[in-house]
Scaffold this active site. Structure first.
Site, mmCIF file in Angstrom:
data_model
loop_
_atom_site.group_PDB
_atom_site.id
_atom_site.type_symbol
_atom_site.label_atom_id
_atom_site.label_comp_id
_atom_site.label_asym_id
_atom_site.label_seq_id
_atom_site.Cartn_x
_atom_site.Cartn_y
_atom_site.Cartn_z
ATOM 1 N N HIS A 1 0.825 -1.223 0.000
ATOM 2 C CA HIS A 1 0.000 0.000 0.000
ATOM 3 C C HIS A 1 0.850 1.260 0.000
ATOM 4 C CE1 HIS A 1 -4.069 -1.756 0.719
ATOM 5 N NE2 HIS A 1 -3.303 -2.800 1.002
ATOM 6 N N ASP B 1 3.408 9.389 -0.526
ATOM 7 C CA ASP B 1 2.218 8.609 -0.166
ATOM 8 C C ASP B 1 2.025 7.507 -1.201
ATOM 9 O OD1 ASP B 1 -0.071 8.013 1.328
ATOM 10 O OD2 ASP B 1 -0.771 10.088 1.338
HETATM 11 P P1 ADQ Z 1 -3.277 5.884 4.841
HETATM 12 O O1 ADQ Z 1 -1.899 6.394 5.054
HETATM 13 O O2 ADQ Z 1 -4.042 5.606 6.054
HETATM 14 O O3 ADQ Z 1 -3.280 4.559 3.943
HETATM 15 P P2 ADQ Z 1 -5.159 7.341 2.938
HETATM 16 O O4 ADQ Z 1 -5.102 6.637 1.662
HETATM 17 O O5 ADQ Z 1 -5.199 8.806 2.799
HETATM 18 O O6 ADQ Z 1 -3.975 7.051 3.938
HETATM 19 O O7 ADQ Z 1 -6.482 6.868 3.661
HETATM 20 C C1 ADQ Z 1 -6.955 7.470 4.777
HETATM 21 C C2 ADQ Z 1 -8.424 7.073 4.981
HETATM 22 O O8 ADQ Z 1 -8.775 7.385 6.309
HETATM 23 C C3 ADQ Z 1 -9.352 7.844 4.077
HETATM 24 O O9 ADQ Z 1 -10.449 7.047 3.740
HETATM 25 C C4 ADQ Z 1 -9.803 9.013 4.955
HETATM 26 O O10 ADQ Z 1 -11.094 9.482 4.688
HETATM 27 C C5 ADQ Z 1 -9.758 8.392 6.344
HETATM 28 N N1 ADQ Z 1 -9.338 9.406 7.331
HETATM 29 C C6 ADQ Z 1 -8.176 10.063 7.396
HETATM 30 N N2 ADQ Z 1 -8.185 10.940 8.419
HETATM 31 C C7 ADQ Z 1 -9.385 10.822 9.006
HETATM 32 C C8 ADQ Z 1 -10.015 11.485 10.105
HETATM 33 N N3 ADQ Z 1 -9.429 12.442 10.802
HETATM 34 N N4 ADQ Z 1 -11.253 11.087 10.427
HETATM 35 C C9 ADQ Z 1 -11.867 10.122 9.714
HETATM 36 N N5 ADQ Z 1 -11.349 9.503 8.667
HETATM 37 C C10 ADQ Z 1 -10.114 9.844 8.316
HETATM 38 C C11 ADQ Z 1 -2.324 3.693 3.339
HETATM 39 C C12 ADQ Z 1 -1.295 4.392 2.450
HETATM 40 C C13 ADQ Z 1 -2.018 5.231 1.397
HETATM 41 C C14 ADQ Z 1 -2.966 4.363 0.588
HETATM 42 C C15 ADQ Z 1 -3.858 3.546 1.485
HETATM 43 C C16 ADQ Z 1 -4.666 2.525 0.716
HETATM 44 O O11 ADQ Z 1 -0.443 5.208 3.236
HETATM 45 O O12 ADQ Z 1 -1.072 5.848 0.527
HETATM 46 O O13 ADQ Z 1 -3.778 5.181 -0.232
HETATM 47 O O14 ADQ Z 1 -3.101 2.840 2.473
HETATM 48 O O15 ADQ Z 1 -3.847 1.729 -0.063
#
Ligand code: ADQ
Length: 457
Positions: A156, A364
């Site tokens: 990921h 990311d």
């Molecule tokens: P993450 O680093 O966790 O994932 P991301 O892809 O941005 O990052 O996903 C975050 C998720 O959590 C989103 O659905 C977002 O809406 C939710 N979220 C974030 N902050 C929040 C908050 N304060 N309250 C509620 N919800 C919140 C890892 C990798 C990423 C990759 C994903 C999936 O780091 O690059 O996209 O896995 O593969």
């Protein structure tokens, strides 16, 4: 049809699947799980020792099997090697990485424990799909126990450049363990190129033009399958959420001002200090926009037991105070900063309200917030996505306003450009991005991975 077995570090509590949860892996998978799937991994609970017999629960057509992690293993495996060594290195931040041989040996031990606990649950024709950097060694451990099933691995997070991977003392072993899989999936073409570079540098072997490699007599297919979301469902949720009382209160509180939104886990890879600096620069350099924009940053606390994450939180508290102290008026606060997890529905409503989505990670794997922001917009009057060129999502969203998140002035300029962007340009950029977000969906991600795992082209 063969059963799918998902193996990931965290498995959500089946009773809490609908609750707010910050973390992309669970979001990306939960939207595309097919009935009958077995999901195996850590329960999220800590015990005296790491469990050996999984607790099995059936819920909503899925089977969840979990083990607890021993406290010492949790510290060394999860907080230690996974999140203090692999996480910063794979995000190309070697100065934040620490390496401890004892932590690494416990990482291996926990990967073996996962394989050992999963073994009795496996059927001969199961397709096994392992997720992410915490579990690189599970497939090799299963193979050592005689498992001949097809096993895939999806990373990921980004794959690092060879010069950074070189820093990792067990890099060769980890690469060899990755090549014990039949399929390795990465988020972007760039990650696949870097993976090929690493294989060439470490094993002096080339990956074929059809992205396959044979190593130690085992053939591995390297595929690009970007994680996605269910854009139509997310849009419907945003439309519903915009009627909710909280969204109305938010709109009222803006008093006609534009909203800019950031939503992230509180993680140093997300670039929040630089983002706050850029906003401060914007307020200083573009006084005509002061009082006309409110920036809402929602940041969910994450990995708080790692010192670096605590320091980040303090740094952001300090910057928030400085920005609001310098620029607030008696009836306007430029930066609204919330350090908690907010319900997914409410976030969808906030995205729809926001004129700008500010997504500026320093690095990311993908970044699902960028896709959620696009999906949530009203296509007739959409907002503008400002997107870091170092997010995997940027590869598929060239119509976003691209920024180098290290360049504070460029981000400040991008905020200005987004605020003055004409409506027809906003619509044009958004519709191109929406088409991509809709086609690179959560189910397309799962289907293309499973097709490759089944032996497809
Ligand atoms: P993450 O680093 O966790 O994932 P991301 O892809 O941005 O990052 O996903 C975050 C998720 O959590 C989103 O659905 C977002 O809406 C939710 N979220 C974030 N902050 C929040 C908050 N304060 N309250 C509620 N919800 C919140 C890892 C990798 C990423 C990759 C994903 C999936 O780091 O690059 O996209 O896995 O593969």
């Amino acid at each position: 049809m063969a059963r799918l077995v998902i193996v990931s570090n965290r498995v959500p509590d089946p009773n809490e699947r609908a609750s707010p949860r910050a973390g992309g892996l669970v979001v990306g998978l939960a939207e595309a799980l097919v009935p009958g799937t077995l999901w195996f991994g850590w329960s999220g609970h800590r015990a005296e020792t790491t469990g050996t017999i999984p607790k099995v629960t059936d819920a909503a057509g899925l089977t969840y099997a979990t083990i607890d992690l021993g406290e010492a293993d949790y510290r060394a495996f999860y907080l230690g090697f996974a999140n203090s060594t692999l996480w910063p290195l794979f995000h190309m931040m070697p100065s934040l990485a620490v390496f401890d041989r004892a932590d690494y040996s416990i990482y291996r031990k926990v990967n073996e424990a996962f394989a050992e606990a999963l073994l009795p649950l496996l059927r001969p024709d199961d397709l096994i799909w392992v997720h992410d950097y915490q579990l690189i060694g599970v497939a090799a451990a299963l193979r050592a126990r005689g498992v001949t099933n097809r096993i895939g691995f999806f990373l990921h997070i980004p794959f690092p450049a060879p010069a950074v991977l070189d820093i990792l003392p067990p890099a060769t072993d980890l690469l060899a363990e990755l090549l014990a899989h039949d399929v390795i999936g990465v988020q972007t073409a760039r990650d696949r190129t870097l993976f090929a570079d690493a294989v060439r540098a470490v094993f002096d072997q080339a990956i074929s033009p059809d992205h396959r490699i044979s190593h130690n007599g085992h053939r591995t297919h390297i595929i690009v399958t970007p994680v996605g979301i269910d854009a139509r469902a997310f849009n419907a949720m945003a439309v519903r959420a915009s009627q909710r009382v909280e969204t109305r209160r938010m709109i009222e509180s803006l008093a006609g001002r534009a909203l800019m939104i950031g939503v992230d886990r509180l993680d140093y890879t997300k670039g929040l200090p630089a983002r706050f600096d850029a906003y401060e620069r914007f307020l200083a350099c573009y006084p005509q926009h002061r009082r006309k924009l409110s920036f809402l940053q929602i940041a969910a606390p994450s990995r708080e037991e790692v010192e670096r994450y605590r320091a980040l939180r303090e740094e952001l508290d300090h910057k928030t105070g400085a920005i609001n102290g310098a620029f607030s008026d008696f009836d306007w606060v430029p930066l609204r900063y919330m350090t908690r997890t907010v319900g997914r529905t409410l976030i969808a409503g906030f995205y729809r309200t926001a004129r700008i989505g500010l997504v500026t990670p320093l690095r990311d794997g993908m970044n699902l917030v960028a896709k959620e922001y696009i999906a949530a917009q009203n296509p007739l009057d959409p907002g503008v996505l400002i997107l870091s060129i170092f997010a995997g999502a940027a590869e598929g969203l060239p119509e976003a306003v691209p920024v180098n998140p290290f360049d504070i002035d460029a981000v400040a300029e991008a905020i200005h450009a987004a605020l003055v962007m004409p409506e027809d340009e906003r619509i044009e950029r958004h519709s191109a991005m929406l088409a991509r977000v809709q086609s690179e969906s959560a189910s397309a991600y799962c289907q293309s991975f499973v097709a490759a795992l089944t032996g497809g082209p």
